[in-house]
Scaffold this motif. Structure first.
Motif, PDB file in Angstrom:
ATOM      1  N   ARG A   1      -0.527 -23.306  -5.527  1.00 47.83           N
ATOM      2  CA  ARG A   1       0.160 -23.100  -6.805  1.00 47.83           C
ATOM      3  C   ARG A   1       1.578 -23.650  -6.769  1.00 47.83           C
ATOM      4  NH1 ARG A   1      -0.614 -17.986  -6.720  1.00 47.83           N
ATOM      5  NH2 ARG A   1       1.550 -17.392  -6.407  1.00 47.83           N
ATOM      6  N   THR A   2       2.273 -23.448  -5.632  1.00 53.60           N
ATOM      7  CA  THR A   2       3.708 -23.777  -5.590  1.00 53.60           C
ATOM      8  C   THR A   2       4.016 -25.099  -4.902  1.00 53.60           C
ATOM      9  OG1 THR A   2       3.941 -22.648  -3.481  1.00 53.60           O
ATOM     10  CG2 THR A   2       4.312 -21.328  -5.466  1.00 53.60           C
ATOM     11  N   GLY A   3       3.111 -25.565  -4.052  1.00 51.45           N
ATOM     12  CA  GLY A   3       3.376 -26.800  -3.302  1.00 51.45           C
ATOM     13  C   GLY A   3       4.284 -26.563  -2.102  1.00 51.45           C
ATOM     14  N   GLU A   4       4.573 -25.273  -1.804  1.00 53.01           N
ATOM     15  CA  GLU A   4       5.443 -24.963  -0.652  1.00 53.01           C
ATOM     16  C   GLU A   4       4.664 -25.072   0.653  1.00 53.01           C
ATOM     17  OE1 GLU A   4       6.965 -20.965  -0.886  1.00 53.01           O
ATOM     18  OE2 GLU A   4       7.684 -21.312  -2.924  1.00 53.01           O
ATOM     19  N   VAL A   5       5.408 -25.310   1.743  1.00 51.30           N
ATOM     20  CA  VAL A   5       4.782 -25.246   3.063  1.00 51.30           C
ATOM     21  C   VAL A   5       5.000 -23.829   3.584  1.00 51.30           C
ATOM     22  CG1 VAL A   5       4.960 -26.077   5.454  1.00 51.30           C
ATOM     23  CG2 VAL A   5       5.200 -27.679   3.540  1.00 51.30           C
ATOM     24  N   ILE A   6       3.949 -23.199   4.082  1.00 53.84           N
ATOM     25  CA  ILE A   6       4.126 -21.840   4.618  1.00 53.84           C
ATOM     26  C   ILE A   6       3.762 -21.825   6.095  1.00 53.84           C
ATOM     27  CG2 ILE A   6       3.306 -19.458   4.543  1.00 53.84           C
ATOM     28  CD1 ILE A   6       3.220 -19.575   1.616  1.00 53.84           C
ATOM     29  N   ASN A   7       4.741 -21.378   6.905  1.00 52.45           N
ATOM     30  CA  ASN A   7       4.540 -21.309   8.344  1.00 52.45           C
ATOM     31  C   ASN A   7       4.922 -19.906   8.791  1.00 52.45           C
ATOM     32  OD1 ASN A   7       4.477 -21.630  11.074  1.00 52.45           O
ATOM     33  ND2 ASN A   7       6.046 -23.241  11.174  1.00 52.45           N
ATOM     34  N   ILE A   8       3.930 -19.068   9.122  1.00 54.88           N
ATOM     35  CA  ILE A   8       4.263 -17.692   9.525  1.00 54.88           C
ATOM     36  C   ILE A   8       3.612 -17.354  10.874  1.00 54.88           C
ATOM     37  CG2 ILE A   8       4.898 -16.498   7.391  1.00 54.88           C
ATOM     38  CD1 ILE A   8       2.005 -15.949   6.870  1.00 54.88           C
ATOM     39  N   PRO A   9       4.374 -16.697  11.744  1.00 51.61           N
ATOM     40  CA  PRO A   9       3.845 -16.402  13.084  1.00 51.61           C
ATOM     41  C   PRO A   9       2.846 -15.252  13.094  1.00 51.61           C
ATOM     42  CG  PRO A   9       6.154 -15.723  12.903  1.00 51.61           C
ATOM     43  CD  PRO A   9       5.793 -16.326  11.593  1.00 51.61           C
ATOM     44  N   ASP A  10       2.947 -14.309  12.107  1.00 49.94           N
ATOM     45  CA  ASP A  10       2.016 -13.188  12.096  1.00 49.94           C
ATOM     46  C   ASP A  10       1.512 -12.948  10.670  1.00 49.94           C
ATOM     47  OD1 ASP A  10       0.571 -10.913  12.362  1.00 49.94           O
ATOM     48  OD2 ASP A  10       2.090  -9.804  13.504  1.00 49.94           O
ATOM     49  N   ALA A  11       0.300 -13.431  10.421  1.00 51.03           N
ATOM     50  CA  ALA A  11      -0.249 -13.415   9.061  1.00 51.03           C
ATOM     51  C   ALA A  11      -0.313 -12.013   8.476  1.00 51.03           C
ATOM     52  CB  ALA A  11      -1.639 -14.034   9.075  1.00 51.03           C
ATOM     53  N   TYR A  12      -0.701 -11.014   9.297  1.00 54.56           N
ATOM     54  CA  TYR A  12      -0.911  -9.666   8.774  1.00 54.56           C
ATOM     55  C   TYR A  12       0.390  -8.977   8.349  1.00 54.56           C
ATOM     56  CZ  TYR A  12      -5.898  -9.736   9.492  1.00 54.56           C
ATOM     57  OH  TYR A  12      -7.230 -10.039   9.381  1.00 54.56           O
ATOM     58  N   LYS A  13       1.542  -9.588   8.758  1.00 60.13           N
ATOM     59  CA  LYS A  13       2.816  -8.982   8.334  1.00 60.13           C
ATOM     60  C   LYS A  13       3.305  -9.603   7.027  1.00 60.13           C
ATOM     61  CE  LYS A  13       4.555  -7.283  12.695  1.00 60.13           C
ATOM     62  NZ  LYS A  13       5.222  -7.731  13.898  1.00 60.13           N
ATOM     63  N   ASP A  14       2.514 -10.547   6.485  1.00 66.56           N
ATOM     64  CA  ASP A  14       2.937 -11.216   5.256  1.00 66.56           C
ATOM     65  C   ASP A  14       2.059 -10.725   4.097  1.00 66.56           C
ATOM     66  OD1 ASP A  14       4.471 -14.212   4.694  1.00 66.56           O
ATOM     67  OD2 ASP A  14       3.135 -13.372   3.156  1.00 66.56           O
ATOM     68  N   ASP A  15       2.723 -10.255   3.026  1.00 66.13           N
ATOM     69  CA  ASP A  15       1.998  -9.676   1.887  1.00 66.13           C
ATOM     70  C   ASP A  15       1.060 -10.667   1.215  1.00 66.13           C
ATOM     71  OD1 ASP A  15       3.299  -7.392   2.299  1.00 66.13           O
ATOM     72  OD2 ASP A  15       4.841  -7.682   0.732  1.00 66.13           O
ATOM     73  N   ARG A  16       1.427 -11.960   1.316  1.00 66.42           N
ATOM     74  CA  ARG A  16       0.623 -12.961   0.604  1.00 66.42           C
ATOM     75  C   ARG A  16      -0.718 -13.227   1.301  1.00 66.42           C
ATOM     76  NH1 ARG A  16       5.558 -17.069   0.736  1.00 66.42           N
ATOM     77  NH2 ARG A  16       5.405 -16.291   2.862  1.00 66.42           N
ATOM     78  N   PHE A  17      -0.828 -12.808   2.563  1.00 65.04           N
ATOM     79  CA  PHE A  17      -2.042 -13.093   3.325  1.00 65.04           C
ATOM     80  C   PHE A  17      -3.242 -12.326   2.759  1.00 65.04           C
ATOM     81  CE2 PHE A  17      -4.856 -12.091   7.026  1.00 65.04           C
ATOM     82  CZ  PHE A  17      -5.333 -13.381   7.222  1.00 65.04           C
ATOM     83  N   ASN A  18      -4.388 -13.053   2.600  1.00 66.14           N
ATOM     84  CA  ASN A  18      -5.613 -12.430   2.089  1.00 66.14           C
ATOM     85  C   ASN A  18      -6.578 -12.228   3.254  1.00 66.14           C
ATOM     86  OD1 ASN A  18      -7.994 -11.805   0.776  1.00 66.14           O
ATOM     87  ND2 ASN A  18      -8.360 -13.923   0.093  1.00 66.14           N
ATOM     88  N   PRO A  19      -6.747 -10.977   3.701  1.00 68.00           N
ATOM     89  CA  PRO A  19      -7.565 -10.755   4.907  1.00 68.00           C
ATOM     90  C   PRO A  19      -9.078 -10.820   4.669  1.00 68.00           C
ATOM     91  CG  PRO A  19      -6.683  -8.684   4.095  1.00 68.00           C
ATOM     92  CD  PRO A  19      -6.239  -9.729   3.127  1.00 68.00           C
ATOM     93  N   GLU A  20      -9.483 -11.112   3.405  1.00 68.37           N
ATOM     94  CA  GLU A  20     -10.919 -11.051   3.072  1.00 68.37           C
ATOM     95  C   GLU A  20     -11.771 -12.004   3.907  1.00 68.37           C
ATOM     96  OE1 GLU A  20     -11.664 -11.374  -1.150  1.00 68.37           O
ATOM     97  OE2 GLU A  20     -10.278  -9.697  -1.469  1.00 68.37           O
ATOM     98  N   ILE A  21     -11.236 -13.209   4.142  1.00 63.28           N
ATOM     99  CA  ILE A  21     -12.042 -14.189   4.892  1.00 63.28           C
ATOM    100  C   ILE A  21     -12.205 -13.728   6.341  1.00 63.28           C
ATOM    101  CG2 ILE A  21     -12.203 -16.595   5.672  1.00 63.28           C
ATOM    102  CD1 ILE A  21     -10.789 -17.411   3.107  1.00 63.28           C
ATOM    103  N   ASP A  22     -11.138 -13.162   6.913  1.00 60.38           N
ATOM    104  CA  ASP A  22     -11.241 -12.603   8.275  1.00 60.38           C
ATOM    105  C   ASP A  22     -12.322 -11.528   8.311  1.00 60.38           C
ATOM    106  OD1 ASP A  22      -9.356 -14.197   9.342  1.00 60.38           O
ATOM    107  OD2 ASP A  22      -7.963 -12.611   9.967  1.00 60.38           O
ATOM    108  N   LYS A  23     -12.328 -10.687   7.270  1.00 67.49           N
ATOM    109  CA  LYS A  23     -13.326  -9.596   7.209  1.00 67.49           C
ATOM    110  C   LYS A  23     -14.725 -10.187   7.172  1.00 67.49           C
ATOM    111  CE  LYS A  23     -10.744  -6.017   4.864  1.00 67.49           C
ATOM    112  NZ  LYS A  23     -10.406  -5.695   3.486  1.00 67.49           N
TER     113      LYS A  23
END
Ligand SMILES: [Fe+2]
Length: 443
Positions: free
Chosen positions: A109-131
């Motif tokens: 949606r935004t075209g931003e680059v997102i680089n995060i070391p711990d996905a589960y600490k980020d609200d934007r992360f969608n854990p559904e695929i992991d599940k």
């Protein structure tokens, strides 16, 4: 002593600059390796037109270059506003989710680059695929895939850096690969689109022809199905089978140049009328030669035009002999003859199977290539019924088809010659012949 101190300092300084130089050289080497990999990707990707293979190749390279555990590419489906991935996470099924969901959705949606070391600490992360997959995402780097018009066509995602976290340099590399991959993906999507419209054009032509001639309704379609099955039994490669499929759909296209009064005549043709009908093979070639086929399909006109050639040289339009006739033409000849003999006509039911096979056998080695007929006899009885009854397949019992599955045309011919039959043979014969001799006529 002071002299010694000085020389030790000098030595230390020397060692430091050597190791710095080494580090620099190793960095340069790494840079060079990355550059080489990037060039390799660009070279490999520009020649791959199959989207699934292309995506797999890209993901494999990227995992290697970025030392990541997983890599996925999510493409944007503008119609449903979803992101989808067919080969992500090693799953066979396609993954789809709304294009505004999760980190992938945010990047899309935004075209931003997102680089995060711990996905589960980020609200934007969608854990559904992991599940769904049982995978544990830790670090995650996601970049947008933008085409030359700055439109985002999807996102590129790498997961779980093996040592440490994804760096700024990794972001740059993934963005660079993203641009190369975007161009390749767009090319392959365009190719698939063109192929789809080419196929629908050929099928429309073929259907038009079949619907004009009500006596042989569905003929081109059935001939194609037989021919492709023979080609598969002969172990021809998928490209050759595709050419045969198109040639089959179009083999009688020249009949559009034959007057209907002759084409639709349901009585015996005069010699002149027969000569006129024979012109359709040459007309097929002239019509198809006007189509600008892609390189892989260049043989379609010659294959389609040779379906009435005979290996003894007595066929038409060119009286070709033996191996002068294209293999596809020899396959179509058997398929065409079998369909002409077994199709229902408005004025006549199917000819008995034994009689049909007698005619085919009689002409093998004269009209038909023996090896093609040999392979044709291995067609599965379930497939044979589905082709014979094309257009009426909804009236076929699936359980009965299953019983026919492991038996071939050769088997039924043999069974029919036996005076004593096993229970299983009797069942197969009964099912097959019941469909073969079904009493209804085309209108
Ligand atoms: Fe024909």
């Amino acid at each position: 002593m002071p002299i010694m101190k000085n020389s030790s300092k000098k030595h230390e300084a020397g060692t430091t600059s050597v190791s710095r130089l080494r580090a620099q050289i190793s960095r340069l080497k790494n840079e060079q390796e990355r550059l080489k990999s990037l060039l390799g990707i660009a070279r490999n990707l520009s020649v791959e037109m199959n989207l699934d293979l292309l995506l797999s190749k890209i993901m494999k390279e990227v995992r290697f270059i970025l030392d990541a555990d997983r890599c996925s590419i999510f493409l944007l489906d503008e119609n449903s506003n979803e992101l989808w991935s067919r080969v992500a996470y090693g799953l066979q099924e396609e993954i789809r989710f709304p294009a505004n969901k999760g980190i992938a959705g945010h990047v899309c949606r935004t075209g931003e680059v997102i680089n995060i070391p711990d996905a589960y600490k980020d609200d934007r992360f969608n854990p559904e695929i992991d599940k769904k997959t049982g995978y544990q995402t830790k670090s995650i780097l996601t970049v947008p895939m933008q085409n030359r018009f700055n439109q985002i066509i999807g996102v590129f995602q790498v997961l779980n850096k093996k040592n440490g976290k994804f760096t700024k340099e990794n972001e740059e590399i993934l963005t660079a690969i993203g641009s190369i991959a975007t161009a390749a993906i767009e090319n392959s999507l365009l190719y698939a689109e063109q192929k789809k419209s080419f196929t629908s054009f050929i099928e429309a032509l073929s259907t038009t022809l079949d619907s004009r001639d009500y006596i042989t309704a569905g003929h081109s379609r059935r001939v194609t199905l037989y021919a492709v099955e023979i080609a598969r039994l002969m172990k021809l490669d998928p490209e050759q089978r595709e050419v045969i499929r198109y040639a089959g759909l179009l083999h009688d296209i020249g009949k559009i140049g034959i007057p209907e009064v002759i084409l639709l005549k349901d009585r015996k043709l005069s010699e002149d009328e027969y000569e006129m009908i024979k012109r359709h093979a040459n007309l097929t070639r002239s019509i198809l030669n006007k189509i600008n086929f892609m390189k892989n399909y260049r043989d379609i006109p010659s294959i389609a035009a040779s379906h009435h050639e005979r290996i003894d040289g007595q066929g038409y339009p060119d009286n070709m002999r033996g191996d002068d006739i294209p293999l596809g033409g020899k396959i179509l000849a058997v398929a065409d003859a079998f369909d002409a003999l077994t199709s229902r006509k408005p004025y006549q039911d199917r000819i008995e199977l034994d009689k049909v096979m007698e005619i085919i056998e009689r002409d093998t080695g004269k009209a038909f290539e023996p090896y093609v007929v040999y392979n044709f006899k291995f067609i599965g009885l379930d497939k044979l019924i589905l082709i014979l009854e094309y257009g009426h397949t909804h009236e076929i019992d699936k359980e009965e088809l299953k019983i026919l599955e492991n038996h071939t045309l050769a088997d039924i011919i043999e069974i029919r010659t036996k005076s004593i039959k096993t229970e299983n043979e009797l069942e197969i014969e009964n099912i097959f012949m019941r469909y073969y001799l079904r009493q209804y006529r085309i209108k």
